[in-house]
Design an enzyme around this catalytic site. Structure first.
Site, PDB file in Angstrom:
ATOM      1  N   HIS A  59       0.842  -1.193   0.000  1.00 50.80           N
ATOM      2  CA  HIS A  59       0.000   0.000   0.000  1.00 50.80           C
ATOM      3  C   HIS A  59       0.881   1.247   0.000  1.00 50.80           C
ATOM      4  O   HIS A  59       1.731   1.417   0.863  1.00 50.80           O
ATOM      5  CB  HIS A  59      -0.888  -0.019   1.237  1.00 50.80           C
ATOM      6  CG  HIS A  59      -2.017   0.942   1.194  1.00 50.80           C
ATOM      7  ND1 HIS A  59      -2.576   1.487   2.327  1.00 50.80           N
ATOM      8  CD2 HIS A  59      -2.713   1.460   0.161  1.00 50.80           C
ATOM      9  CE1 HIS A  59      -3.557   2.295   2.001  1.00 50.80           C
ATOM     10  NE2 HIS A  59      -3.660   2.301   0.682  1.00 50.80           N
ATOM     11  N   GLU A  86       0.169  -0.673  -4.896  1.00 55.04           N
ATOM     12  CA  GLU A  86      -1.005   0.186  -4.773  1.00 55.04           C
ATOM     13  C   GLU A  86      -0.582   1.628  -4.987  1.00 55.04           C
ATOM     14  O   GLU A  86       0.390   2.103  -4.385  1.00 55.04           O
ATOM     15  CB  GLU A  86      -1.653   0.000  -3.400  1.00 55.04           C
ATOM     16  CG  GLU A  86      -3.030   0.625  -3.272  1.00 55.04           C
ATOM     17  CD  GLU A  86      -3.002   2.076  -2.802  1.00 55.04           C
ATOM     18  OE1 GLU A  86      -4.017   2.770  -2.993  1.00 55.04           O
ATOM     19  OE2 GLU A  86      -1.971   2.523  -2.252  1.00 55.04           O
ATOM     20  N   ASP A  88      -1.837   5.800  -5.753  1.00 56.69           N
ATOM     21  CA  ASP A  88      -2.858   6.855  -5.750  1.00 56.69           C
ATOM     22  C   ASP A  88      -2.408   7.967  -6.685  1.00 56.69           C
ATOM     23  O   ASP A  88      -1.219   8.311  -6.724  1.00 56.69           O
ATOM     24  CB  ASP A  88      -3.036   7.426  -4.340  1.00 56.69           C
ATOM     25  CG  ASP A  88      -3.464   6.375  -3.336  1.00 56.69           C
ATOM     26  OD1 ASP A  88      -4.567   5.834  -3.496  1.00 56.69           O
ATOM     27  OD2 ASP A  88      -2.692   6.094  -2.401  1.00 56.69           O
ATOM     28  N   HIS A 101      -0.721  10.546  -2.661  1.00 53.86           N
ATOM     29  CA  HIS A 101      -1.989  10.203  -2.026  1.00 53.86           C
ATOM     30  C   HIS A 101      -2.891  11.409  -1.808  1.00 53.86           C
ATOM     31  O   HIS A 101      -4.070  11.402  -2.155  1.00 53.86           O
ATOM     32  CB  HIS A 101      -1.731   9.504  -0.688  1.00 53.86           C
ATOM     33  CG  HIS A 101      -2.975   9.106   0.039  1.00 53.86           C
ATOM     34  ND1 HIS A 101      -3.672   9.972   0.870  1.00 53.86           N
ATOM     35  CD2 HIS A 101      -3.669   7.939   0.063  1.00 53.86           C
ATOM     36  CE1 HIS A 101      -4.725   9.364   1.358  1.00 53.86           C
ATOM     37  NE2 HIS A 101      -4.754   8.118   0.899  1.00 53.86           N
ATOM     38  N   GLU A 167      -5.654   3.874  -7.631  1.00 53.70           N
ATOM     39  CA  GLU A 167      -6.815   4.597  -7.127  1.00 53.70           C
ATOM     40  C   GLU A 167      -6.804   6.029  -7.654  1.00 53.70           C
ATOM     41  O   GLU A 167      -5.843   6.776  -7.424  1.00 53.70           O
ATOM     42  CB  GLU A 167      -6.837   4.609  -5.604  1.00 53.70           C
ATOM     43  CG  GLU A 167      -8.076   5.301  -5.064  1.00 53.70           C
ATOM     44  CD  GLU A 167      -8.140   5.321  -3.551  1.00 53.70           C
ATOM     45  OE1 GLU A 167      -8.821   6.218  -3.010  1.00 53.70           O
ATOM     46  OE2 GLU A 167      -7.520   4.445  -2.912  1.00 53.70           O
TER      47      GLU A 167
END
Length: 271
Positions: A59, A86, A88, A101, A167
């Site tokens: 993450h 992961e 962002d 993020h 994301e």
């Protein structure tokens, strides 16, 4: 390999409830993909939906071990065996898709301000490792070492064999078309799942790139939580991929929920 998804493996191997997550100081801030049941409709061949497999996910690249979302972090996560990176994303004022993020640079860099109000050159001049500390602020081992906020293109190019959960954080202006184009240019369509907490972003991805795997949106996830046994046979999931926290606002990632997801053809990503 402190902090990767091994803490969540009991969720998919029979426990009725996941163990409590360790304190942030001892975790790389991670999650786990449960591949779930056989078959996933039109996405049955997608690499992230391989039957019978649990995916070890870094993450933000492993945020407790390296400066989050940096090329240093993604390389470190890859080196220690992460299956999934992961990521962002936001966009700069001049339209570059960057990996960070927050909507601002304040928490992770030596700068201040909104990413989308900042041109790319200004963003790149910031120290993306400035605030990273593995020991609660006693030391900042990567400060001043040239760690920058990377572009999505750089991350995809650096890890062509990796799997990605990307994301889309930014809502407005939309960055869906640019994001899809970068993934397609890298030839990684079957190695990526696109997700967003904003349901209209998820719908835009599906409308513009129907062959791209997406996670269930927020409302869709709530529908799965509340789905009753009598309605399972008629339920058609809008995606075979569900991402949710182990516990949030009174909702829990229980064995029962995972079994239900499997019965209706949905894989589970617990974090």
């Amino acid at each position: 390999m402190r902090g990767f998804s091994f803490l969540l493996i009991p969720i998919v191997s029979g426990c009725s409830r996941a163990p409590a997550a360790p304190e942030p100081a001892s975790t790389a801030d991670s999650g786990a993909f449960d591949s779930g049941p056989e078959g996933a409709g039109p996405f049955s061949g997608h690499t992230l939906l391989e039957p019978g497999r649990v995916y070890n996910t870094a993450h933000r690249g492993g945020a407790a071990l390296w400066p989050e979302h940096s090329l240093l972090a993604f390389q470190g996560a890859s080196d220690v065996g992460a299956d999934v990176l992961e990521v962002d994303i936001h966009a700069t004022e001049d339209g570059r898709i960057v990996v960070i993020h927050d909507a601002t640079v304040d928490r992770t860099t030596d700068g201040t301000g909104a990413v989308k109000a900042m041109d790319f050159d200004t963003l790149r001049a910031l120290d993306a490792a400035y605030r990273f500390s593995p020991d609660g602020g006693q030391t900042h081992p990567h400060r001043g070492q040239g760690v920058q906020v990377p572009t999505l293109e750089e991350v995809l190019t650096a890890h062509p064999e990796a799997l990605f959960n990307i994301e889309i954080k930014q809502q407005s202006p939309s960055i869906v078309a640019e994001t899809v184009a970068l993934i397609e240019a890298a030839g990684l369509e079957d190695q990526v799942v696109l997700s967003s907490f904003h349901d209209h972003v998820t719908r835009e991805v599906r409308a513009s790139a129907p062959s791209m795997l997406t996670a269930l949106g927020t409302i869709e996830g709530m529908d799965l939580y509340s789905l009753q046994p009598d309605n399972e046979a008629a339920y058609a999931p809008p995606s075979p991929f569900f991402a949710a926290p182990v516990e949030y606002a009174g909702l829990e990632m229980t064995r029962e929920l995972i079994d239900k997801a499997h019965r209706v053809g949905v894989r589970v990503h617990a974090w």
